[in-house]
Scaffold this active site. Structure first.
Site, PDB file in Angstrom:
ATOM      1  N   GLY A 171      39.657  37.887  46.219  1.00 24.37           N
ATOM      2  CA  GLY A 171      40.704  36.935  45.874  1.00 24.37           C
ATOM      3  C   GLY A 171      42.073  37.441  46.305  1.00 24.37           C
ATOM      4  O   GLY A 171      42.843  36.728  46.944  1.00 24.37           O
TER       5      GLY A 171
ATOM      6  N   GLU B 158      47.517  40.602  39.993  1.00 14.79           N
ATOM      7  CA  GLU B 158      47.915  41.606  40.989  1.00 14.79           C
ATOM      8  C   GLU B 158      49.265  42.208  40.630  1.00 14.79           C
ATOM      9  O   GLU B 158      49.493  43.397  40.817  1.00 14.79           O
ATOM     10  CB  GLU B 158      47.923  41.015  42.402  1.00 14.79           C
ATOM     11  CG  GLU B 158      46.623  40.336  42.850  1.00 14.79           C
ATOM     12  CD  GLU B 158      45.340  41.106  42.597  1.00 14.79           C
ATOM     13  OE1 GLU B 158      45.401  42.342  42.474  1.00 14.79           O
ATOM     14  OE2 GLU B 158      44.268  40.471  42.495  1.00 14.79           O
TER      15      GLU B 158
HETATM   16  N1  BES Z   1      41.702  45.204  43.178  1.00 14.34           N
HETATM   17  C1  BES Z   1      41.128  43.907  43.246  1.00 14.34           C
HETATM   18  C2  BES Z   1      40.779  43.477  44.637  1.00 14.34           C
HETATM   19  C3  BES Z   1      39.586  44.141  45.260  1.00 14.34           C
HETATM   20  C4  BES Z   1      38.386  44.129  44.649  1.00 14.34           C
HETATM   21  C5  BES Z   1      39.653  44.722  46.472  1.00 14.34           C
HETATM   22  C6  BES Z   1      37.291  44.718  45.256  1.00 14.34           C
HETATM   23  C7  BES Z   1      38.572  45.318  47.059  1.00 14.34           C
HETATM   24  C8  BES Z   1      37.372  45.307  46.462  1.00 14.34           C
HETATM   25  C9  BES Z   1      42.065  42.868  42.678  1.00 14.34           C
HETATM   26  O1  BES Z   1      42.991  43.325  41.766  1.00 14.34           O
HETATM   27  C10 BES Z   1      41.212  41.903  41.943  1.00 14.34           C
HETATM   28  O2  BES Z   1      40.651  42.263  40.959  1.00 14.34           O
HETATM   29  N2  BES Z   1      41.097  40.689  42.454  1.00 14.34           N
HETATM   30  C11 BES Z   1      40.228  39.684  41.922  1.00 14.34           C
HETATM   31  C12 BES Z   1      40.977  38.575  41.276  1.00 14.34           C
HETATM   32  C13 BES Z   1      41.393  38.886  39.883  1.00 14.34           C
HETATM   33  C14 BES Z   1      42.237  37.804  39.305  1.00 14.34           C
HETATM   34  C15 BES Z   1      40.227  39.124  38.951  1.00 14.34           C
HETATM   35  C16 BES Z   1      39.461  39.150  43.122  1.00 14.34           C
HETATM   36  O3  BES Z   1      39.838  39.459  44.226  1.00 14.34           O
HETATM   37  O4  BES Z   1      38.500  38.444  42.903  1.00 14.34           O
HETATM   38 ZN    ZN Z   2      42.230  43.656  39.828  1.00 11.67          ZN
END
Ligand code: BES
Ligand code: ZN
Length: 867
Positions: A261, A298
């Site tokens: 996301g 984020e």
């Molecule tokens: N740190 C993550 C993004 C991420 C996850 C990058 C796994 C690489 C591998 C980010 O903070 C995150 O958790 N994003 C979620 C959305 C959030 C609102 C739960 C996502 O990308 O689904």
């Molecule tokens: Zn996260």
């Protein structure tokens, strides 16, 4: 078949060297990018004569130690470089060549359309250069980017812009400096020709922060909501957690090709464009809510994740569970809190409970993994957030805030463990740390069996609670949990009764909650003068399944004061009605009657009411089956829906007419609630296959100004009036084919369709010009949604399984993370009926038999087949 290796938490050792500062130069050329990496290294373990650096898929050009060529001093294999060096402090320079245009995995440096960008969490940085690519190696970074000015006018890095220069031959340079030490997974770089929307935020200490959202040119008018959400999140974190932003600039870049996301890179968030771009014509109300929460999530990572980071990836819930809890709390404050809670619990049940019941169940703090990318799960995130929520409940707002202050104070600029977080919480007291820690170590969803007894002579009411704790995946016994349990005792009119508990140690008195900790426990209430009705696990105070045989769902549907419990009661009542139909073909008329308590109650908020009117999804119903068999539950669900629509047709039509306002596109709670409720009743009415109602739906498609209304209408027509859907699908396609985010919705409507022939249409759509297998959003919209379409995916022919297996194999060669995401649809394997199980086995074996399968997919398939 390759055998990937398992990483164990108990094998953790600190790195022998620390990269204190990292000075990177990226020279971007058309065919490749040159990465010059100068690292200031400090030896931490004086015994160690060798430094190990991660690096994968790199073309190595040069290695120097203190500017002298390190000839014969290092060795590389497919995963690492080992450098022999006895110095305590030295500058290690590594020059590598990488090929971002050929990178289809979307980790490391890659191309999304015209933009070059990075994704380094968790282990992407090793695809850019040799490095100690683990989160306990925190380094300051400077980033110099040099590229062709016309193709890449915008050059972005972490931190603050400190220098720019124009070079000969149409090239230019930008230098960025990030003063905060961070792990390499938070490193980011963007180069491209982008439009920008800018604003400012003044912090609580009166510093002005520049806010920029970079998007493809032409999309600048779709950033208002994201910008507003960002400013709200910044303000909220100051007010609720006392946390201020630390750099002078906060940049967000939206890209179309992204595995997840969004990503919290320090000062330079990179977002899937799905979570940035929105206007009334192209985004649904749900999209707007999603943007608000992901932007906030984020942003909140800046403190919970970036300033204080994870020691190793076993600690992932330290930042993700906590940050999800924070974004859920934020959304609850921005919107209707009980609606937010209902929707969070619904997501938990549909995603996390399913995972927890299957072969990939794991604790929020796993003890081992094969592929870390497979561990960004609903368990780490959503169950992790529930665990933080319980701590918040035990401590209460004030102590929780003090504990958080202590956490920030003590661990700022450090890479820490979940134990460190719990230590800070424990300094405030109020809970049993040792018992509570089981929530981190154990897996599978527990069940709470509730038994009531009322003695009208003694005026005594007893509640007997039994925790049913399933064994873990390995079949080992697990221990009972320690948790807060919210409840109310109600009289016949739904008025809360005062109560008096014999043993005061069992309560969080000030909160009117019980503390439960034993496998079986009795709570005795005295001076209860009338037989009470019990409302239990109010607001979902603990992540349990509740088995309460004496529950009166009809009563709770009408009288529960807790919005969540009212929703819960409607779900439970519907599930019982569906069970009854599956068992003996009878419609539960009491349920039909009780449904009016929700439908006709004008005091309920519209959005909450829309949730309460929803029937449980097939995904939730499947979980309740001993042996999964879709046809009977799908039939029961449709018949129940039909019976409700028939019985309440007039009321539903009245509600529809009252709230259908095709011109209104406002995003306030009332307007969104009006759209939600009238679309909820429309989805019942369409089941009737009535000409006049079909006509209403067509008019809604044609006249409404919002995407919310249009896509609901299109979806209902596709499922219940396919002849009428045809022209509208053609119209929709023509109108939006240039907008890939809207095309995702188009594909999803078709792949979620429950009518005959969906699989054929999905297969054909792969050849549509709007589809691109290299864009994860499109794959998720077409293939991912198909895999969650229980009716089509679990078709008794097995064609759904074979098709998905074929797609997993095809995608695995391009993008293993997306392939393994699709593979999770096979997790129901073990509980399927014999016919489906045999067919799914064939599909799974087809994947296993592939020679070049990634560790991402292999780990899942092996767990599913239990090999
Ligand atoms: N740190 C993550 C993004 C991420 C996850 C990058 C796994 C690489 C591998 C980010 O903070 C995150 O958790 N994003 C979620 C959305 C959030 C609102 C739960 C996502 O990308 O689904
Ligand atoms: Zn996260």
């Amino acid at each position: 078949m390759s055998q990937a290796k398992t990483i164990h938490l108990h094998d953790y050792t600190a790195p022998s060297h620390h990269i204190v500062h990292t000075d990177l130069t990226f020279e971007i050329f058309d065919e490749h990018t040159l990465v010059i990496n100068r690292m200031q290294v400090r030896r931490m373990d004086k015994e160690s004569g060798a430094m190990t650096l991660h690096g994968e898929g790199l073309t190595l050009l040069c290695v120097k130690v203190d500017d002298v060529k390190a000839e014969g001093q290092f060795e590389c294999d497919a995963e690492q470089m080992v450098l022999q060096c006895d110095k305590d402090e030295f500058v290690l320079q590594v020059v590598t060549k990488i090929y971002p245009d050929e990178n289809t995995t979307l980790e490391g440096l890659y191309r999304s359309g015209t933009i070059l960008c990075t994704q380094n969490e968790p282990e992407g940085f090793r695809h850019i250069t040799y490095f100690i690519d683990r989160p306990d190696n925190m380094s300051t970074f400077t980033t110099t980017i040099i590229a062709e000015t016309s193709r890449y006018p915008i050059l972005l890095g972490n931190g603050n812009l400190v220098e720019t220069e124009t070079y000969a031959e149409g090239r230019h340079m930008a230098k960025w400096e990030d003063p905060f030490a961070k792990p390499s997974y938070l490193f980011a770089l963007v180069a491209g020709d982008l439009g920008v929307v800018s604003d400012t935020f003044t912090t609580m200490s009166n510093r002005e922060i520049a806010l920029n959202i970079y998007v493809d040119r032409g999309n600048e008018n779709k950033c208002d909501h994201a910008m507003r959400s960002l400013k709200n999140a910044m303000k909220w974190d100051e007010e609720v957690y006392g946390r201020e932003y630390d750099l002078d600039i906060y940049n967000i870049v939206a890209v179309d090709s992204f595995n997840m996301g969004a990503m919290e890179n320090k000062g330079l968030n990179i977002f899937n464009s799905h979570y940035v771009l929105a206007d009334e014509d192209s985004a649904t109300d749900q999209n707007f809510m999603g943007i608000e929460s992901v932007i906030a999530h984020e942003y909140f990572h800046n403190w919970t994740g970036n300033r204080i980071t994870c020691r190793d990836w076993f600690q992932l819930t330290l930042k993700e569970g906590l940050t999800v809890f924070r974004d859920q709390s934020f959304s609850a404050d921005m919107n209707d809190a009980s609606v937010q809670r209902i929707s969070d619990v619904k997501a938990l049940r549909e995603r996390q409970f399913v995972e927890d019941a299957g072969p990939t169940a794991h604790p929020i703090k796993p003890k081992s993994y094969v592929e870390i990318n497979n561990f960004y799960t609903a368990t780490i995130y959503e169950k992790g957030a529930e665990v933080i929520r319980m701590l918040h409940t035990f401590l209460g707002e004030e102590k929780y805030r003090k504990a958080m202050d202590l956490y920030f104070e003590t661990f700022d600029a450090k890479a820490v463990r979940t134990e460190d977080f719990l230590w800070a919480m424990d300094q405030q007291g109020g809970f049993d740390l040792e018992r509570f820690s089981r929530w981190y170590a154990q897996e599978r969803t527990p069940t709470l069996k509730v038994h009531e007894h009322y003695d009208g002579v003694k005026n005594e009411y007893t509640l007997t609670l039994q925790q049913v704790i399933p064994a873990n995946v390995k079949g080992e016994k697990q221990l009972p949990y320690y948790f807060p349990l919210a409840f109310t005792l109600l009289d016949r009119d739904g008025v809360a009764l005062q109560w008096n508990l014999a043993d005061k140690r069992q309560t969080l008195l000030d909160k009117g909650m019980l503390i439960v900790q034993e496998e079986e426990e009795k709570f005795t209430f005295t001076e209860v003068t009338t037989e009470p009705k019990l409302s239990i696990n109010n607001n979902f105070s603990a992540p349990f399944k509740i088995e309460h045989d004496q529950a009166d769902y009809g009563f709770l549907m009408q009288f529960a004061s807790d919005g969540f419990i009212r929703y819960e009661a409607t779900q439970k009542a519907a599930m019982n009605a569906i069970d009854m139909f599956v068992e003996n073909g009878e419609i539960d008329t009491r349920y039909l009657v009780n449904f009016a308590a929700i439908l006709e109650d004008e005091s309920i908020g519209l959005e909450a009411k829309a949730f309460m009117l929803e029937l449980p999804t097939l995904s939730v119903l499947m979980q309740e089956q001993k042996e999964i068999d879709i046809a009977p539950i799908s039939k029961a669900l449709n018949l129940l829906k039909h019976a409700l629509a028939t019985r309440y047709k007039d009321t539903m039509l009245t509600i529809y007419q009252q709230f259908h306002k095709p011109e209104n596109s406002a995003l306030d709670a009332q307007s969104m609630g009006e759209r939600a409720i009238k679309n909820a009743v429309l989805s019942y009415l369409m089941v009737l296959e009535d000409e006049d109602i079909n006509a209403l739906c067509v008019v809604q498609y044609e006249n409404s100004v919002t995407m919310t209304d249009r896509i609901v209408a299109l979806d209902l027509l596709e499922n219940y009036a396919p002849d009428l859907a045809q022209d509208r699908l053609v119209h929709f396609y023509a109108r939006y084919k240039e907008n890939t985010l809207v095309m995702n919705k188009y594909l999803s409507v078709l792949s979620a369709s429950e009518r005959e022939g969906t699989i054929d249409r999905v297969q054909a759509l792969q050849n549509d010009p709007v589809y691109d297998v290299k864009v994860p959003n499109l794959v998720r919209a077409l293939i991912g949604v198909f895999a969650r379409n229980a009716v089509a995916f679990h078709a008794p022919t097995g064609h759904g399984y074979a098709f998905l297996a074929e797609k997993v194999i095809e995608l695995d060669a391009l993008n293993p993370q997306i392939a393994s995401g699709l593979t999770t649809a096979f997790r129901s394997y073990d509980r399927l009926n014999p016919n489906n199980k045999a067919l799914m086995k064939d599909a799974l074996e087809m994947i296993m038999n592939e020679k070049e399968i990634s560790s991402n997919v292999l780990e899942l398939v092996q767990k599913i087949l239990d090999v």
